[in-house]
Scaffold this motif. Sequence first.
Motif, mmCIF file in Angstrom:
data_model
loop_
_atom_site.group_PDB
_atom_site.id
_atom_site.type_symbol
_atom_site.label_atom_id
_atom_site.label_comp_id
_atom_site.label_asym_id
_atom_site.label_seq_id
_atom_site.Cartn_x
_atom_site.Cartn_y
_atom_site.Cartn_z
ATOM 1 N N PHE A 169 0.853 -1.178 0.000
ATOM 2 C CA PHE A 169 0.000 0.000 0.000
ATOM 3 C C PHE A 169 0.887 1.226 0.000
ATOM 4 N N GLU A 170 0.257 2.363 -0.196
ATOM 5 C CA GLU A 170 1.021 3.626 -0.212
ATOM 6 C C GLU A 170 1.818 3.776 1.075
ATOM 7 N N SER B 33 3.499 10.952 -11.194
ATOM 8 C CA SER B 33 2.248 10.502 -11.814
ATOM 9 C C SER B 33 1.024 10.890 -10.992
ATOM 10 N N GLU B 34 1.212 10.983 -9.657
ATOM 11 C CA GLU B 34 0.063 11.308 -8.812
ATOM 12 C C GLU B 34 -0.492 12.684 -9.157
ATOM 13 N N TYR B 95 -10.763 14.021 -3.245
ATOM 14 C CA TYR B 95 -11.505 12.985 -2.539
ATOM 15 C C TYR B 95 -10.636 11.761 -2.276
ATOM 16 N N ILE B 96 -9.865 11.376 -3.286
ATOM 17 C CA ILE B 96 -9.084 10.147 -3.153
ATOM 18 C C ILE B 96 -8.057 10.266 -2.028
ATOM 19 N N LYS B 97 -7.489 11.467 -1.850
ATOM 20 C CA LYS B 97 -6.538 11.666 -0.744
ATOM 21 C C LYS B 97 -7.236 11.439 0.589
ATOM 22 N N THR B 101 -6.686 6.000 -0.131
ATOM 23 C CA THR B 101 -5.874 5.192 -1.038
ATOM 24 C C THR B 101 -5.709 5.953 -2.322
ATOM 25 N N TYR B 102 -4.471 6.070 -2.734
ATOM 26 C CA TYR B 102 -4.273 6.579 -4.076
ATOM 27 C C TYR B 102 -3.630 5.487 -4.904
ATOM 28 N N TYR B 103 -4.242 5.177 -6.009
ATOM 29 C CA TYR B 103 -3.615 4.314 -7.001
ATOM 30 C C TYR B 103 -3.727 5.037 -8.329
ATOM 31 N N GLY B 104 -2.662 5.041 -9.112
ATOM 32 C CA GLY B 104 -2.745 5.637 -10.441
ATOM 33 C C GLY B 104 -3.759 4.899 -11.293
#
Lengths: 170, 475
Positions: A169-170, B33-34, B95-97, B101-104
């Motif tokens: 995970f991050e 990329s984020e 919102y994702i932050k 979870t952040y996923y590209g």
Amino acid sequence: MTLELILFIIFALICAVTSVLMITRSNPIISALFLILNFAALAGIYLLLHAQFIAVAQVIVYAGAIMVLFLFVIMLLRPEKEKLLAIAPRLKISAFVLAFIVLVQLVYMIFVSGSSGSVKANAEMSIKAGTIETIGTELFSKYILPVEAVGFLLLAAAIGALVLAKKKFE
Amino acid sequence: MIDFSEIFLILPLIVIGFGILVSLVFEMYSKQSEKILPWLSILIFTITAIFSIATISEPRDVVFHNMLSVGGNTHFFYFIFNIGAALVSLLSIDYIKKYGTYYGEYYILLQSSVLGMMLMAGAKDLLVIFLGLELMSISFYVLAGLNRKKLSANEASLKYFLLGAFATGFVVYGIALIYGSASSTSLDVITADFSPLTNNLLFIVGVLLFLIGFSFKIAAFPFHMWVPDVYQGSPTTVAGLFSTGGKAAAFSSILITLIAVFSNSAQNIFTPYLSVIATLSMLFGSIVAIAQEDIKRMLAYSSISHAGYLTIGLASGNEYGVAGIIFYLATYTFMNLGAFGIVAMIEGENESNLTISSYAGLSKRKPLLAALLALFMFSLAGIPPFAGFFGKYYIFISAIKADLTWLAVLGVISSAISVYFYIRIVVLMYFKEADSELIIHDSRTGLLALIISSILVVLLGIFPGTILQLITSFI
């Protein structure tokens, strides 16, 4: 006896014998291996019927991919430790009934009803349509857009599987 | 051989496809990329939307060996999907932050789901509809369960996957029977032979199975079980996309498959099935929504009742119905995304602030958000100056023209019921004091998305006639 007939008898015998062996073994791994052999022999019969593509797909998809998956699942579950294989007699009876119904249906289809006229008339054409050349040409000319769409579908599925299975995970 | 001038005609699809690949490369090799990916996907969606609307009057053409149609309402649908997805991306940046979870891959899957929707709306062949449906659905299943640490997200993803796969089974079985009776998967052939084919029982069963499968996807009544749980469990922005883009894509597929029914309402043998579905969805959705305490569940039930209103258009089976459905889908997409967007902005960390009571007194602290939410709620309830009213109005008119006045009356009753739970939120925001302190994270990009969707809702409410004329001219 032509070569075709001899080959058919060989393949048919393998098919019949392996399917009987498959359902009578007590070790599921051996059963699965016999099923693979059965699929391979079935592919041979398809080839004799001039259905090249189905024969190849049978070997690659069924005998290859799906059965490997089966074997993995069986080995991961380790069924030899559990006594799963003692089948209840009630289940056995219903299995026999089901098998009998399928047998009657097949006998009726082959010996009683006979193939319909349109099937016989188009036999030549359907042989041609079943070759790999025809399917390849069709896929990459008429069906090029669906083929590209399948490409993106598989890509999305692969990305999705990666996201869900990623360890970190991050 | 492929004519290369055809490439230009399917440019919207190519841009999205190319965007997926470019985003993948960015995700792999770029440390930034984020920051880049959200804006890249917004750019791609905007370009596609602008290009689609600019070439909307392209002579309607069928390309790639009769697989895809170009121009007309196909491009109007492309516009709806892409603007919707661009709004979702804008809302997602912050919102994702917050969601943790952040996923590209989030943005890549958004793009691939939009590609699937576009294939569904542009298809001229049942094969393409099926592939588009799967591309969209598979992306959705993963998007729903993106946060693996949350139990509710896992539940949503698994439920959506199992029931979605079940529904796809119905669709494929239906397609197989249609192919068996029509000897072709081409929609042109099916449309041309529609009248003789309706005498074939296999064909009727095939179309019914096809409709049942799609009833799952549009979240109509007997097939709605997954909707509340999935919307509640998945990220709010993504739930907004499920309820708008997914529904619009499913309706576009139904419309293009059964277009023969809509050119002649005497042929509409599916009216009984469709009117039952419509009635049950409208009433069930509106009545059950009243009892909801969680705002996402309330919006889910409201989405079920909106599926009912849209199905009235299918049941009436005339040109007014088709135009009404397309117009309604456009307005519904923007107003519902607006509502979900505000829910996403108010939502705190760990899924807090999701009850309806947490909206009490919002007008004091966030007057702009409260005003926008009131606008979207009035529009969803179908109160006149806003776009939602005209959507419902056109649908009900089509039912009356098709001698289904009772269905229109039930629709009006159901929207009267639905006014209660939409306006309840407005009342809470303006006339109640907050009982607890609410921490709201500011999001400038989210606010931009909300303002864009509110402008679109107002514009569609001011010029409904112009847009309806445009849609009708393409049918």
